[in-house]
Write an enzyme that holds these catalytic residues in place. Structure first.
Site, PDB file in Angstrom:
ATOM      1  CE1 TYR A 178      44.616  14.146  46.700  1.00  0.00           C
ATOM      2  CE2 TYR A 178      42.814  15.539  45.954  1.00  0.00           C
ATOM      3  CZ  TYR A 178      43.654  15.097  46.953  1.00  0.00           C
ATOM      4  OH  TYR A 178      43.527  15.610  48.232  1.00  0.00           O
ATOM      5  N   GLY A 179      43.145  10.397  44.470  1.00  0.00           N
ATOM      6  CA  GLY A 179      43.734   9.371  45.339  1.00  0.00           C
ATOM      7  C   GLY A 179      42.888   8.126  45.401  1.00  0.00           C
ATOM      8  CB  THR A 180      41.550   6.212  48.272  1.00  0.00           C
ATOM      9  OG1 THR A 180      40.677   7.166  48.900  1.00  0.00           O
ATOM     10  CG2 THR A 180      42.904   6.221  48.971  1.00  0.00           C
ATOM     11  CG  LEU A 181      37.222   9.129  46.630  1.00  0.00           C
ATOM     12  CD1 LEU A 181      36.813  10.573  46.912  1.00  0.00           C
ATOM     13  CD2 LEU A 181      36.015   8.203  46.797  1.00  0.00           C
ATOM     14  CD  GLU A 249      38.583  12.753  50.813  1.00  0.00           C
ATOM     15  OE1 GLU A 249      39.630  12.749  51.503  1.00  0.00           O
ATOM     16  OE2 GLU A 249      38.517  12.221  49.689  1.00  0.00           O
TER      17      GLU A 249
END
Length: 313
Positions: A178-181, A249
């Protein structure tokens, strides 16, 4: 933010995670009758899994006349079981049945509940001195454990693999990002394109927060308040990739005393395949949950930030 859950919930008394013969009510009743205690010294709470673990038969039980179940580390896999509340007399009975501390020992682990939250539990593992190579179980013992799992609505695939001394199948082959991936974002390259079998838009019940450090953090919710938008990726050999994602993470394992994120299991709702179980990294520190991203979309939030910067004289 009253409905935000911290990932690890604390219980007043430590719960017990059962994964083997103690799931079989008849077997437990026979033992309790033999030692003169009531069966209700343990009380079922509900299902859970031990993450990054597998079942194995590495201990010979003279009482069972064959292999007896144990658990061993295995990244990306899970052991299914049931959580129990246990009275003081119950712990004494369990220790006696498991031959603790000489044959099995009581250990502390994190278990994942169906809603993705985690709870500290006690379970039993064979002591290092008693472990050996594969010990085949008897058909009777295997059937006894299978009956207990099935009575609790749990799968027996892991049991069958362990009993046949073959590698277990990784039943969770999706990861929710849901973010930088996300595709096109700065860390998307950590997930090789050739490993991605499918990629679909998806949502997870929760709330999204800007940590102020260039990445977001997801907080679990019961679904009544909002959802987090992202992508659900089906990965070829996901366990092999999880080590890379764990390092990104700041997650060093379930015994890490101060992780940045926890890796848990969530229900991701996709547009193409419906609801699937997926690994997901959720914030582990309370300080992450201050600036909520309304709408739960990291990409939209980045656009708003960019527009705001351009509008600032």
């Amino acid at each position: 933010m009253e409905d935000i859950q911290m990932t690890v919930t604390e219980t007043r008394e430590r719960l017990y995670f059962a994964y083997g013969s103690n799931l079989n009510e008849a077997d437990w009743a026979r033992f309790c009758d033999r030692i003169g205690v009531a069966t209700d010294v343990i009380e079922a709470v509900g299902p859970a899994v031990l993450p990054d673990m597998q079942l194995c038969f590495d201990y010979y039980s003279h009482g069972r006349q064959g292999g007896a179940l144990d658990i061993a580390p295995m990244r990306g896999h899970v052991v299914h079981g049931v959580l129990y509340r246990v009275s003081p007399r119950g712990w004494t009975a369990l220790d006696r049945k498991e031959g603790a501390p000489n044959f099995y020992e009581r250990i502390e682990r994190l278990a994942v509940k169906p809603d993705g939250s985690m709870v500290k539990v006690f379970t039993y593992a064979v002591t290092a001195a008693r472990r050996r190579d594969f010990c085949a179980p008897t058909a009777e013992y295997r059937a006894l454990v299978a009956a207990g799992l099935q009575a609790s609505g749990l799968p027996i695939d892991g049991l069958n693999a362990a009993a046949e001394n073959r590698p277990p199948r990784a039943e969770i082959d999706h990861v929710f990002v849901y973010g930088t991936l996300l595709s096109g974002e700065r860390n998307a390259g950590l997930i090789p394109a050739q490993c991605v079998k499918a990629r679909q838009p998806a949502t997870v019940a929760g709330a999204l927060f800007d940590t102020g450090n260039g990445y977001p953090a997801l907080a679990l919710q019961d679904g009544a308040r909002g959802v987090v938008q992202g992508e659900c990726l089906q990965i070829e050999d996901l366990p092999a990739l999880l080590g890379t994602l764990d390092r990104l993470e700041g997650f060093a394992g379930y015994d890490d005393p101060a992780p940045l994120f926890y890796r848990t299991i969530v229900e991701a709702k996709t547009k193409g395949r419906g609801a699937v179980k997926a690994w997901c990294y959720v914030g582990a520190r309370a300080g992450m949950f201050r600036d909520e991203i309304v709408g739960g979309c990291w990409r939209s939030h980045l656009v708003e930030l960019a527009v705001g910067k351009r509008a600032t004289p």
